[in-house]
Design a protein around this motif. Structure first.
Motif, PDB file in Angstrom:
ATOM      1  N   GLN A   1      -5.578  -9.070   1.772  1.00 59.55           N
ATOM      2  CA  GLN A   1      -5.523  -8.431   3.173  1.00 59.55           C
ATOM      3  C   GLN A   1      -5.420  -9.436   4.210  1.00 59.55           C
ATOM      4  O   GLN A   1      -4.942  -9.391   5.206  1.00 59.55           O
ATOM      5  CB  GLN A   1      -6.838  -7.660   3.297  1.00 59.55           C
TER       6      GLN A   1
ATOM      7  N   SER B   1      -0.854   2.552   4.947  1.00 64.92           N
ATOM      8  CA  SER B   1      -0.285   1.658   5.691  1.00 64.92           C
ATOM      9  C   SER B   1       0.982   2.214   6.714  1.00 64.92           C
ATOM     10  O   SER B   1       1.566   3.018   6.015  1.00 64.92           O
ATOM     11  CB  SER B   1       0.320   0.479   4.983  1.00 64.92           C
TER      12      SER B   1
ATOM     13  N   GLY C   1      -7.757  -6.723  -0.514  1.00 63.40           N
ATOM     14  CA  GLY C   1      -6.743  -6.782  -1.269  1.00 63.40           C
ATOM     15  C   GLY C   1      -6.641  -6.110  -2.491  1.00 63.40           C
ATOM     16  O   GLY C   1      -7.489  -5.352  -3.027  1.00 63.40           O
TER      17      GLY C   1
ATOM     18  N   ASN D   1       0.197  -7.686   3.237  1.00 59.35           N
ATOM     19  CA  ASN D   1       0.508  -6.305   2.507  1.00 59.35           C
ATOM     20  C   ASN D   1       1.171  -5.322   3.242  1.00 59.35           C
ATOM     21  O   ASN D   1       1.738  -4.427   2.818  1.00 59.35           O
ATOM     22  CB  ASN D   1      -1.169  -5.780   2.043  1.00 59.35           C
TER      23      ASN D   1
ATOM     24  N   ASN E   1      -6.391   4.043   2.379  1.00 62.45           N
ATOM     25  CA  ASN E   1      -5.835   2.824   2.242  1.00 62.45           C
ATOM     26  C   ASN E   1      -4.581   2.636   2.625  1.00 62.45           C
ATOM     27  O   ASN E   1      -3.772   1.737   1.964  1.00 62.45           O
ATOM     28  CB  ASN E   1      -6.101   2.164   0.772  1.00 62.45           C
TER      29      ASN E   1
ATOM     30  N   ARG F   1     -11.048  -4.011   4.893  1.00 61.43           N
ATOM     31  CA  ARG F   1      -9.818  -3.682   4.238  1.00 61.43           C
ATOM     32  C   ARG F   1      -9.771  -4.982   3.176  1.00 61.43           C
ATOM     33  O   ARG F   1     -10.132  -5.899   3.551  1.00 61.43           O
ATOM     34  CB  ARG F   1      -8.438  -3.531   4.896  1.00 61.43           C
TER      35      ARG F   1
ATOM     36  N   SER G   1      -0.273  -5.820  12.911  1.00 61.96           N
ATOM     37  CA  SER G   1      -1.468  -6.430  12.298  1.00 61.96           C
ATOM     38  C   SER G   1      -1.607  -7.979  12.836  1.00 61.96           C
ATOM     39  O   SER G   1      -2.687  -8.390  13.308  1.00 61.96           O
ATOM     40  CB  SER G   1      -1.286  -6.497  10.687  1.00 61.96           C
TER      41      SER G   1
ATOM     42  N   ARG H   1       1.004  -1.087   0.048  1.00 63.67           N
ATOM     43  CA  ARG H   1       0.032   0.195  -0.083  1.00 63.67           C
ATOM     44  C   ARG H   1       0.845   1.217   0.001  1.00 63.67           C
ATOM     45  O   ARG H   1       2.238   1.209   0.189  1.00 63.67           O
ATOM     46  CB  ARG H   1      -0.775   0.060   1.175  1.00 63.67           C
TER      47      ARG H   1
END
Length: 373
Positions: free
Chosen positions: A189, A118, A147, A194, A116, A145, A203, A49
């Motif tokens: 995702q 990160s 992919g 990602n 979107n 979210r 995450s 991202r």
């Protein structure tokens, strides 16, 4: 700490004096007007991202103040504690106000086109920046979210080199989909990674700590571009620097994305330093078990400290002979802990099944066990 505290405070006061003006000079609007892609400076390097550089700067500024506040408390320096605690709460409040002001509770930049980037909300959930009354809603929205396809040059070259039968197989598994008129690999995702060097940890830890360990395991055991399986399927023997293939820029032997290793030890196996310990005197045993032994049957790890090694090993027992029945079987989890004589530990057992808890029994070894058996 007493000897170095003065230098820590000099650094923090330098930041206190220059940080906000420095961010303006870098082009960041105070209310993030027009902020839809990464700016200058520190970011979630090597994410698929775009990078949220504003959030990364602010979060590490806040974390530094929290750290010095904690040290001040340990040293009994009340003035420094108050100063750094106020600074940390001020930055925390700034992040929360701006990332919630559009009213959608996604905890992302206020401009829709910046939603979107990160790190996403996972870093702020993990670090308790998201206010308590918003945590459940932000976590729920985190699962929205998605992919995307990936136009990597090496991935394109690979797809152009394989035969039609292999391409059809990749289309069937979902590893390849259309990007415009062309077939393209993509990143997931929830069935792969990602995230970049920072958000990988947040995450996985956020999911495992908040009751979605099964989703974290899915990310780690997924397949296709942006997964460990992808590296292995392309003959990797060590971790790559990037989730995507790179034959001319990024290293094929690099711990850049290695934060997943800490999660494997602390969450999958379940041993790590207690969050309030100093000097490694106390260890937290907190294993998170998968929903089914089909995903993972056992795990174990050791945490070294200056007081000795703390170890954990767990496994599912009483499993049926038929693996198809694993998901519905009532099983026993056997947990084995080893604590050195001078060490202290806390055992946290997750609640499962009907939410009323689990039956547990504990036995203490009367002699040092043979760890080789």
């Amino acid at each position: 700490l007493n000897e170095t505290m003065r230098h820590h405070m000099e650094w923090m006061r330098f930041l206190l004096k220059n940080f906000d003006d420095g961010m303006k000079k870098k082009g960041y609007d105070e209310e993030l007007k027009g902020y839809v892609k990464e700016g200058s400076g520190l970011g979630d390097w090597l994410t698929f991202r775009g990078r949220d550089t504003w959030l990364t700067h602010q979060s590490f500024y806040m974390a530094a103040a929290r750290c010095i506040a904690y040290i001040s408390a340990k040293l009994g320096q009340s003035n420094e504690l108050s100063e750094m605690d106020d600074l940390a709460k001020s930055v925390e409040g700034r992040i929360a106000r701006i990332y919630l002001k559009n009213g959608k509770d996604y905890f992302t930049p206020p401009e829709a086109a910046g939603g979107n980037l990160s790190p996403g909300p996972e870093m702020s959930l993990f670090s308790r920046v998201v206010p308590g009354e918003k945590r459940c809603t932000v976590l729920r929205n985190y699962f929205r979210r998605e992919g995307h396809t990936w136009p990597g040059s090496d991935e394109k070259n690979f797809l152009n080199s394989i035969d039609d039968d292999y391409l059809k197989e990749m289309i069937t598994t979902g590893e390849v989909s259309k990007r415009g008129k062309d077939w393209s690999m993509g990143w997931s995702q929830w069935q792969g990674f990602n995230e970049g060097i920072l958000a990988v940890k947040y995450s996985l830890k956020t999911l495992s700590d908040n009751g979605f360990h099964n989703v974290a395991l899915n990310k780690a055991s997924g397949f296709g571009c942006g997964s460990f399986e992808y590296m292995l399927s392309h003959n990797a023997t060590t971790m790559w620097e990037s989730w995507w293939r790179s034959e001319d820029l990024y290293s094929h032997n690099h711990p850049m994305l290695g934060a997943s290793a800490e999660w494997m030890v602390s969450s999958v196996a379940g041993v790590g330093l207690h969050p309030k310990t100093t000097g490694g005197s106390t260890v937290l045993f907190w294993p998170r078990f998968p929903n089914s032994a089909n995903v993972l049957e056992f795990a174990g790890a050791t945490q070294g400290t200056r007081r000795g090694d703390f170890s954990i090993a767990w496994k599912f027992e009483d499993l049926p002979d038929n693996r198809d029945l694993y998901a519905s079987a009532s099983v026993t989890v056997h947990i084995r802990l080893f604590v050195p004589p001078d060490g202290k530990s806390v055992l946290r057992i997750p609640e499962y099944s009907n939410g009323e808890g689990v039956d547990a029994s504990m036995k203490y070894a009367t002699s040092v066990p043979n760890l080789d058996e």
